[in-house]
Each structure stands twice: as structure tokens, then as C-alpha cells.
Design a protein around this motif. Sequence first.
Motif, mmCIF file in Angstrom:
data_model
loop_
_atom_site.group_PDB
_atom_site.id
_atom_site.type_symbol
_atom_site.label_atom_id
_atom_site.label_comp_id
_atom_site.label_asym_id
_atom_site.label_seq_id
_atom_site.Cartn_x
_atom_site.Cartn_y
_atom_site.Cartn_z
ATOM 1 N N ILE A 182 0.910 -1.086 -0.003
ATOM 2 C CA ILE A 182 0.165 0.138 0.115
ATOM 3 C C ILE A 182 0.853 1.294 -0.040
ATOM 4 O O ILE A 182 0.602 2.277 -0.632
ATOM 5 N N ALA A 183 1.889 1.098 0.558
ATOM 6 C CA ALA A 183 2.813 2.455 0.746
ATOM 7 C C ALA A 183 3.472 2.789 -0.517
ATOM 8 O O ALA A 183 3.810 3.974 -0.850
ATOM 9 N N VAL A 184 3.516 1.999 -1.246
ATOM 10 C CA VAL A 184 4.214 2.321 -2.742
ATOM 11 C C VAL A 184 3.180 2.231 -3.815
ATOM 12 O O VAL A 184 3.389 2.859 -4.844
ATOM 13 N N ARG A 185 2.291 1.330 -3.847
ATOM 14 C CA ARG A 185 1.388 1.073 -4.929
ATOM 15 C C ARG A 185 -0.118 0.684 -4.374
ATOM 16 O O ARG A 185 -0.472 -0.570 -4.690
ATOM 17 N N PRO A 186 -0.656 1.568 -3.750
ATOM 18 C CA PRO A 186 -2.120 1.106 -3.144
ATOM 19 C C PRO A 186 -2.977 0.582 -4.369
ATOM 20 O O PRO A 186 -3.864 -0.199 -3.825
ATOM 21 N N ASP A 187 -2.901 0.900 -5.400
ATOM 22 C CA ASP A 187 -3.750 0.665 -6.343
ATOM 23 C C ASP A 187 -3.503 -1.117 -6.783
ATOM 24 O O ASP A 187 -4.502 -1.410 -7.257
ATOM 25 N N LEU A 188 -2.418 -1.468 -6.378
ATOM 26 C CA LEU A 188 -2.078 -2.919 -6.378
ATOM 27 C C LEU A 188 -2.732 -3.951 -5.538
ATOM 28 O O LEU A 188 -2.804 -5.072 -5.727
ATOM 29 N N VAL A 189 -3.287 -3.012 -4.499
ATOM 30 C CA VAL A 189 -3.839 -4.080 -3.357
ATOM 31 C C VAL A 189 -5.393 -4.282 -3.754
ATOM 32 O O VAL A 189 -6.236 -3.287 -3.458
ATOM 33 N N TYR A 190 -5.615 -5.263 -4.131
ATOM 34 C CA TYR A 190 -7.228 -5.705 -4.331
ATOM 35 C C TYR A 190 -8.274 -5.100 -3.593
ATOM 36 O O TYR A 190 -9.278 -4.371 -3.491
ATOM 37 N N GLY A 191 -7.828 -5.385 -2.169
ATOM 38 C CA GLY A 191 -8.779 -4.932 -0.868
ATOM 39 C C GLY A 191 -8.692 -3.606 -0.645
ATOM 40 O O GLY A 191 -9.701 -3.116 0.168
ATOM 41 N N ALA A 192 -7.956 -2.723 -1.192
ATOM 42 C CA ALA A 192 -7.808 -1.172 -0.924
ATOM 43 C C ALA A 192 -8.306 -0.360 -2.122
ATOM 44 O O ALA A 192 -8.247 0.651 -1.914
ATOM 45 N N ARG A 193 -8.731 -1.098 -3.341
ATOM 46 C CA ARG A 193 -9.271 -0.244 -4.071
ATOM 47 C C ARG A 193 -10.472 0.579 -3.921
ATOM 48 O O ARG A 193 -11.609 0.244 -2.978
ATOM 49 N N GLY A 194 -10.453 1.633 -4.235
ATOM 50 C CA GLY A 194 -11.643 2.683 -4.092
ATOM 51 C C GLY A 194 -11.336 3.385 -2.801
ATOM 52 O O GLY A 194 -11.973 4.452 -2.164
ATOM 53 N N LEU A 195 -10.165 3.073 -1.920
ATOM 54 C CA LEU A 195 -9.982 3.662 -0.692
ATOM 55 C C LEU A 195 -8.890 4.753 -0.942
ATOM 56 O O LEU A 195 -7.560 4.329 -1.635
ATOM 57 N N THR A 196 -8.902 5.964 -0.605
ATOM 58 C CA THR A 196 -7.882 7.012 -0.907
ATOM 59 C C THR A 196 -7.464 7.866 0.539
ATOM 60 O O THR A 196 -8.555 8.032 1.114
ATOM 61 N N ALA A 197 -6.451 8.039 0.748
ATOM 62 C CA ALA A 197 -5.907 8.740 1.914
ATOM 63 C C ALA A 197 -5.209 9.982 1.321
ATOM 64 O O ALA A 197 -3.950 10.022 1.210
ATOM 65 N N PRO A 198 -6.094 11.069 1.304
ATOM 66 C CA PRO A 198 -5.179 12.532 0.983
ATOM 67 C C PRO A 198 -4.301 12.819 1.800
ATOM 68 O O PRO A 198 -4.362 12.849 2.956
ATOM 69 N N LEU A 199 -3.421 13.361 1.192
ATOM 70 C CA LEU A 199 -2.352 14.035 2.123
ATOM 71 C C LEU A 199 -2.787 15.332 2.631
ATOM 72 O O LEU A 199 -3.524 16.160 2.273
#
Length: 345
Positions: free
Chosen positions: A202-219
Motif C-alpha cells: 500500500i505504501a508504494v502502490r495502493p492500486d495494486l492491493v485488491y482490498g484497498a481499491r477505492g480507498l484513498t487517503a489524501p495528503l
Amino acid sequence: MHVPDGFINAPVSVAAGVVAAGAVAVSLRGARKELDERAAPLAGLVAAFIFAVQMLNFPVAAGTSGHLLGGALAAILVGPYTGVLVIAVVLLMQGILFADGGLTALGVNITVMGVVTVVVAYALFRGLVLILPRTRRSVTVASFVAALVSVPASAAAFTLVYAIGGTTQVPLGKVLTAMVGVHTLIGIGEAAITMLTVGAVIAVRPDLVYGARGLTAPLKLRVNGELVDAAPARDFTPVAARSPKKVWIGGLVAALVLAGFVSFYASASPDGLEKVAADKGFDKNVEEHAAAGSPLADYGVEGIEAARLSGGLAGVIGVGATLAVGTGAFWLVRRRRTESAGAQV
């Protein structure tokens, strides 16, 4: 928790094989939707990585060790259907090449270590993600809890199978208590490994984690003492189009190092199932593995006397073989997805 030959009688082993085959068939169909341009290149790598980490038995208590089962990790990284297939590939390679987990018990192992862990972990993971704040940290927390629960759930499932088809008469209540107890401790290690691995990706490529898709943590930026969302960075490369090459190489290097070098320092104590079986006396009918004569049996290379070199080389071979078989299998599933989509156009 690899179940050896002889623990479960033939009729129940066959029934478990039917259940496992059905689960794999359903997963093959479901994985076509999960193996998109992001997940497909990583699925084989996830199988190889889980194979490597399963070589790292860690001590838990009273002369007992545990190792990663991997169902939660696979489901969260590449999806639940693909996750079942990942664990099935790992167990198949371990059984055929390394005489780890009985061949007649393959259906039991896929059902208990693959299907149960994936279903329990992913259902709990999705439930937690829905109620927790929609942040990356929530994904890592949910992965920890899901992995932790999945291990004793798998132990309870084995006890149920043994209650139906066990080859030795033992007090099942005591077996259940012992299995769930020790595997709850093992689950803590499983949860830590799962959380750290998911968090690293998640730290480098959150889009590659299937369970994290659609989740964003804005800076967040602190402006006049208050936290505000920073403007998103301009990136003209579509997320799905970014190459996962760096993550793939990093994951492969990690798997090779773990299997080839770190595995030498793994605990030599029996794992949870072996310890409980010995203590409760239901290991009396264990049978010699059909692949006991394999040149890689017991995670060593036949003819190489140096234990460090033999075990390390076997681990590297295992990672390579699992990666090749897994990647080939998932490529075929992905190809079927593409052909099906083309036929609908």
C-alpha cells in the motif's frame, strides 16, 4: 497445518477433494473478473511469496512453531477467488515437490488452509473496511484482524473434518481446544506478517492491493494550525497503466532471500498440527508421503550434504517453480477473461 496422509480416512478425503475441486472451479470463474491488468502480473508472485514465507516457521510456545497459512494475505492482495487459487497452487507444489502435506489429503488441505481461510478472512476484512474510516491505515488494521481470526477458524475446520473422518479415536473436545488454542497464537504471527506485507505494498502502490481499491487517503497539510487536504499531485499516467515492475522485482527478491537464506534460521519445532497430533495421539496412523523419494523432499536437495546450501537451494527452486506454475495458470485464466470479453463485443 499441512495434513499428512493417514489422518483422514479415504471416504472423507475423497469428499474433501470434491469440495476442493468445486471451490477451485468456482474460483477459476470468479478470478476472471479479478485478474485485470493490475492483479494478473502479481498473482503468480503472491503464490511464490507465500511459498517462501511458509518456510519460515516461527516459535510460539511450549516447543511448538507456526507458519503463515496465507489465505488472508492472498485474498486481500489479489482478490478472494484468486486467493483460493493461489493457495491451491502453493499446496500442490509443496505436496508434489517437497512431500509436504499428503497427496491423498490435498483436498483436505485446500479446503482447510485455502477455502476456509480465504472466506473467513475476506468476509471479515470487507466488513471491517466498510465500518472503519476509508483510509489506508484501516486496510492494514482490517488485514491484521482478518488474518488473526482466519487461522483458528482453519484449525476448527480441521477438527470438524477429523471428527467426521479421523482414523484414530481421540477426545474431540480436547483436540478442538488444543488446536484452536495453539493456532490462535500462530494467528498473531500470521496477522503481523499479513499486515506488514499489505502495508508495504500500500505504501508504494495502493492500486495494486485488491482490498484497498477505492480507498484513498489524501495528503494532509497543516495550515494556520488546521489540517487540510493538499491538492492532488498531477500525474498524467493512468493508475491502471503504471507498470508493477518495481513491485514485482522487489517481491521476487524478497521471496528468494526468505526462502534461500532466512529459512535456514526457521524454528525446527513441530508446527501446531504436528504438536497437537503427537500430544493427543492421533498421529499413530500417519502414512509415508507418496513423494517421499522426491529429490526435494523435506525442503532439501538430494545429494547436497551441506544443510544450509541444500535447504537454501531447495527454497530457491521452490520459489521459481511456484512462480512459473502460478504465473502460467493465472495467465491462462486472464486469457480466458480476454477471450470472453472479446466474444461479447
